[in-house]
Design an enzyme around this catalytic site. Structure first.
Site, short mmCIF file in Angstrom:
data_model
loop_
_atom_site.label_atom_id
_atom_site.label_comp_id
_atom_site.label_asym_id
_atom_site.label_seq_id
_atom_site.Cartn_x
_atom_site.Cartn_y
_atom_site.Cartn_z
N PHE A 247 -51.47 98.32 -28.80
CA PHE A 247 -51.69 97.12 -28.23
C PHE A 247 -53.21 96.71 -27.95
O PHE A 247 -53.55 96.17 -26.70
CB PHE A 247 -50.88 97.35 -26.66
CG PHE A 247 -49.30 97.75 -26.88
CD1 PHE A 247 -48.57 97.15 -27.73
CD2 PHE A 247 -48.98 99.05 -26.31
CE1 PHE A 247 -47.37 97.59 -27.85
CE2 PHE A 247 -47.60 99.24 -26.34
CZ PHE A 247 -46.94 98.68 -27.31
N GLY A 473 -46.23 99.65 -35.51
CA GLY A 473 -44.75 99.62 -35.19
C GLY A 473 -44.64 98.03 -35.53
O GLY A 473 -43.33 97.53 -34.86
N ALA A 516 -51.33 90.60 -41.42
CA ALA A 516 -50.44 90.06 -42.21
C ALA A 516 -51.31 89.14 -43.20
O ALA A 516 -51.22 88.95 -44.39
CB ALA A 516 -49.08 89.42 -41.73
N ILE A 636 -43.82 82.23 -41.80
CA ILE A 636 -43.16 83.51 -41.20
C ILE A 636 -42.85 84.31 -42.50
O ILE A 636 -42.09 84.08 -43.24
CB ILE A 636 -42.06 83.11 -40.30
CG1 ILE A 636 -42.32 82.21 -39.15
CG2 ILE A 636 -41.50 84.51 -39.82
CD1 ILE A 636 -43.44 82.71 -38.52
N THR A 641 -38.84 90.89 -38.28
CA THR A 641 -39.99 91.62 -37.63
C THR A 641 -40.66 90.63 -36.81
O THR A 641 -41.18 91.06 -35.64
CB THR A 641 -41.01 92.38 -38.46
OG1 THR A 641 -41.25 91.59 -39.58
CG2 THR A 641 -39.93 93.30 -39.31
N LYS A 708 -50.38 83.06 -39.99
CA LYS A 708 -51.27 82.93 -38.86
C LYS A 708 -51.04 84.35 -37.85
O LYS A 708 -52.02 84.49 -36.88
CB LYS A 708 -51.15 81.91 -37.93
CG LYS A 708 -51.40 80.37 -38.58
CD LYS A 708 -51.34 79.22 -37.78
CE LYS A 708 -51.78 77.80 -38.51
NZ LYS A 708 -51.77 77.03 -37.54
N GLU A 712 -49.95 88.44 -30.95
CA GLU A 712 -50.44 87.95 -29.50
C GLU A 712 -50.01 86.64 -28.96
O GLU A 712 -49.82 86.60 -27.87
CB GLU A 712 -51.90 87.80 -29.77
CG GLU A 712 -52.76 89.11 -29.37
CD GLU A 712 -53.26 89.82 -30.52
OE1 GLU A 712 -53.80 90.82 -30.36
OE2 GLU A 712 -52.91 89.69 -31.82
#
Length: 745
Positions: A247, A473, A516, A636, A641, A708, A712
């Site tokens: 995080f 994760g 990604a 996506i 996930t 994108k 967050e």
């Protein structure tokens, strides 16, 4: 090169490829690796917030059988970093904290000694009885009390952008028919991932180290070790195969890395060092922030002026800054905007990026203020946002590369049933429960960094792709496998992804929702490069039907290389490898953002959150009974996930709104609830129905994959939407989070 629908994996919802390893306990975390000749370390933390160490009574501890050493400022060797010229790649400006550097105490829970023993239990006991004499000095830890001493940031942390102002906000506000000005506060929060920070350092006979560290960036940690200890890259391999949540806490090298490597080098032995849950509260935090927001609208509800100021804490030795107010100049159309930001140096450890840093904080101030302004103007909160929709990024005066926030509003409102909402507070109820509906939204950067990847395929058709990116994760192993399998037309079972090791091609820290986009693009690029090599080999085969074909003329599908216009003209990929006589074919590639696109477009993801709460009229207890979170974040890659990422964000937002708070006792300058018993986070009973939906965007500008990132953006607006829903339910506006029962009674 392309594939057909039989091997289309991107956009689908395959389960995690690493899932079986995790649920069977085979996934190794940093403090779990077995290495020979292992000793154990335990950190001693300062009980005072400011002062000096007078004396460390290590002799009594060293006399205990099995205690090997007590490291402190009294015996730490001179290291390369002590010239104070070095900071790690993601450190803010200033002079970073150096553990065991001198006798000065800068914050409560500062590590002041490391006890090393043959067993963990002995190290822990010895640390608990180690006597240290302190000279205490007066400290300051209350940002609210010292807010008037705020100062404009200088260089700030990496990624900090000074606020952009335009027009004349005071003049715009003076013309407004409706105005509000309010203050919004949220206290300190700590990351508290499930896996605590720890490191296992394997000291090899030749003096080389393999360091298993909990980190979000193995290369950042390796650079840190090279510069601090003067080690070469081949002597400091850093590995992180799996991470039990970060995080943002793992973006910087934390002090368990320094202390464990220091001990391994000095003792010439392998060592394991794990921090306690209490010590996790000494690694950085989301800063305590005070925001002031002023809005003014014309007769039609159009924003005429906007002012947003934020003040938050930083340490005395580093200047940490967040992009708290910038989003307010971008999310809504407004000609006259004044944004302001200040920091207050305190005797605390430096704050640290925490999921959606800055934006999660700023969206509370802006989105609650927007709700207040909507009520002041007598306009439905969703309609008010639609009327002030920004078609262009006014901060940078650029068009968005893509933006479907209107469609997000429509989809969320439809699925939530927003049209059934009554405007008046306290107008909806179920029995003795007051029912409230609130909404809010957010915007987050769609970033891409530089990264490299490697791909190799063997004669049996097995593909391996590798990059040093981490797995926090979020599903990185799975997403990389999907992209590689689709690019070369192989089943996912034939693909292995390798991550988290400095022996692999370099990748940036995993943060900012860019993994990604960044590493995924590198994997796509290297697989395309490997495909071109395979095509050339296929064209050398006798009577090859692919002779003369260019890469764009062929597609990889179901283990074949075939002509796109004549699919029957194909060769079997495995045959190509076997006929070539090559045991393995390899390719390397690297990617970086397109600078022309970055100059031309503003690249961002958006979301909108719709929330229902029920508030017990007698007790004031709040339950979030329904959430609909709709996200527009480009393409996506994995529906499963991605949904999980946003589900986690919503749970975090519930926590942020209703319970999550680190309590500082300013008399001692110490966090008092530094444990899981009193630092409250949601449990199953706190989480009801959550819907996650995506409005996909075609975006050829943002990166080669058109993604994108969503780690967050899914958090943005959740806490504000809950706060707004509580107002709708009760008629009481709370502007200080967390929204605990006492603030309603």
């Amino acid at each position: 090169m392309s594939t057909d629908s039989n091997t289309k994996y991107v956009g689908k919802a395959p389960s995690r490829v690493e899932g079986p390893l995790k649920v069977t306990g085979q996934a190794k975390y940093s403090a779990e690796f077995s290495v020979p000749d292992l000793v154990y370390g335990y950190v001693v933390s300062s009980p005072v917030a400011k002062g000096k160490i007078r004396k460390i009574h290590a002799d009594k501890i060293l006399a205990l059988p099995g205690v090997i050493q007590v490291f402190s400022h009294e015996n730490v060797p001179t290291l390369a970093w002590f010239d104070r010229s070095y900071k790690d790649d993601v450190a803010p400006g200033g002079s970073p904290f150096r553990p065991l550097h001198d006798d000065e105490i800068k914050f409560s829970q500062q590590p002041v000694a490391l006890v090393v023993a043959e067993t963990f239990e002995l190290a822990r006991y010895a640390a608990s009885v180690l006597e240290i004499e302190y000279e205490q000095e007066k400290h300051a830890t209350d940002v609210e009390a010292l807010r008037e001493k705020g100062q404009e940031p200088g260089s700030g942390k990496t990624g900090y952008k000074p606020p952009v102002r335009r027009g004349n906000a005071d003049k715009g506000l003076s013309k407004a028919e409706h105005r509000i000005k309010q203050e919004y506060i949220h206290g300190t929060q700590h990351h508290n991932p499930m896996e605590i920070f720890g490191a296992t350092v394997h000291y090899h006979p030749d003096g080389k180290l393999t360091v298993y560290d909990k980190t979000q960036g193995v290369y950042n940690c390796q650079q840190y070790l090279k510069k601090v200890f003067g080690l070469s890259a081949d002597k400091a391999r850093v590995v992180n195969l799996f991470m039990g949540g970060g995080f943002g806490a793992g973006l910087r090298p934390q002090y368990e890395l320094f202390l464990s490597v220091l001990a391994a080098l000095e003792l010439k032995r392998s060592i394991r060092l794990s921090l306690t849950r209490q010590q996790m509260f000494s690694l950085g935090h989301r800063p305590h922030t005070v925001q002031t927001v002023e809005l003014g609208t014309g007769p039609g509800g159009e924003l005429l002026g906007l002012k947003h100021k934020a003040v938050h804490e930083t340490s005395r030795f580093e200047e940490y800054t967040e992009n708290v107010v910038n989003w307010s100049g971008m999310l809504y159309q407004c000609p006259d905007v004044h944004l302001e930001y200040e920091v207050v140096p305190l005797d605390v450890f430096t704050p640290l990026d925490m999921r959606a840093p800055g934006a999660a904080t700023g969206s509370i101030g802006l989105e609650v203020a927007m709700d207040e302004m909507a009520y002041e103007a007598g306009i439905d909160p969703l309609e008010f946002r639609r009327r002030n929709y920004a078609d262009r990024d006014q901060n940078e005066d650029k068009p968005f590369s893509s933006k479907k926030l209107r469609e997000v509003y429509d989809e969320g409102a439809r699925r939530f049933g927003w049209d059934q909402r009554k405007m008046e507070p306290r107008s909806m109820r179920e029995g003795n429960k007051l029912v409230g509906w609130g909404m809010a939204g957010g915007v987050w950067d769609a970033s891409m960094q530089k990264a490299a990847a490697k791909a190799s395929i063997t004669a049996d058709g097995k593909l391996t792709v590798s990059s040093a990116a981490g797995e926090n994760g979020t599903g990185t192993y799975t997403v990389m496998t999907q992209i590689a399998a689709e690019t070369l037309g192989l089943p996912m079972e034939a693909v292995t992804a390798k991550l988290g090791d400095t022996t692999l091609p370099e990748a940036p820290v995993q943060g900012g929702s860019w993994t990604a986009a960044t590493v995924g693009s590198a994997v796509k690029s290297v697989c395309e490069a490997l495909g071109e090599k395979l095509l050339k080999l296929a064209q050398k085969m006798d009577d090859s039907p692919l002779k003369g074909a260019k890469p764009e003329d062929v597609e990889f599908v179901n283990g074949l290389i075939r002509l796109r216009k004549e699919p029957r003209q194909s060769v079997v990929l495995r045959d190509v490898l076997q006929v070539s006589g090559e045991r393995e074919i390899e390719a390397d590639s690297s990617v970086m953002p397109n600078p022309l696109n970055m100059q031309k477009y503003s690249m961002h993801a958006h979301n909108a959150v719709f929330v229902e709460v029920q508030v017990d009229e007698d007790l004031g207890t709040i339950h979030v009974t329904r959430v609909v979170n709709v996200v527009a974040a480009g393409r996506i890659i994995n529906q499963k996930t991605a949904r999980s990422q946003v589900l986690g964000s919503v749970v975090w937002g519930i926590s942020m709104a209703l319970m999550e708070e680190t309590v500082m006792d300013h008399r001692y300058g110490r966090y008092m609830n530094h444990n899981y018993a009193e630092y409250h986070v949601p449990v199953n009973a706190d989480v009801r129905d959550i819907e996650v939906h995506f409005v996909e965007e075609e975006d050829p500008h943002v990166n080669p994959l058109g993604v994108k990132g969503i780690g967050e953006v899914g958090l943005l607006g959740v806490a504000a939407a809950i706060t707004n829903a509580v107002y709708h339910a009760t008629g009481k506006r709370v502007r200080s989070l967390p929204l605990t029962i006492d603030k309603l009674l």
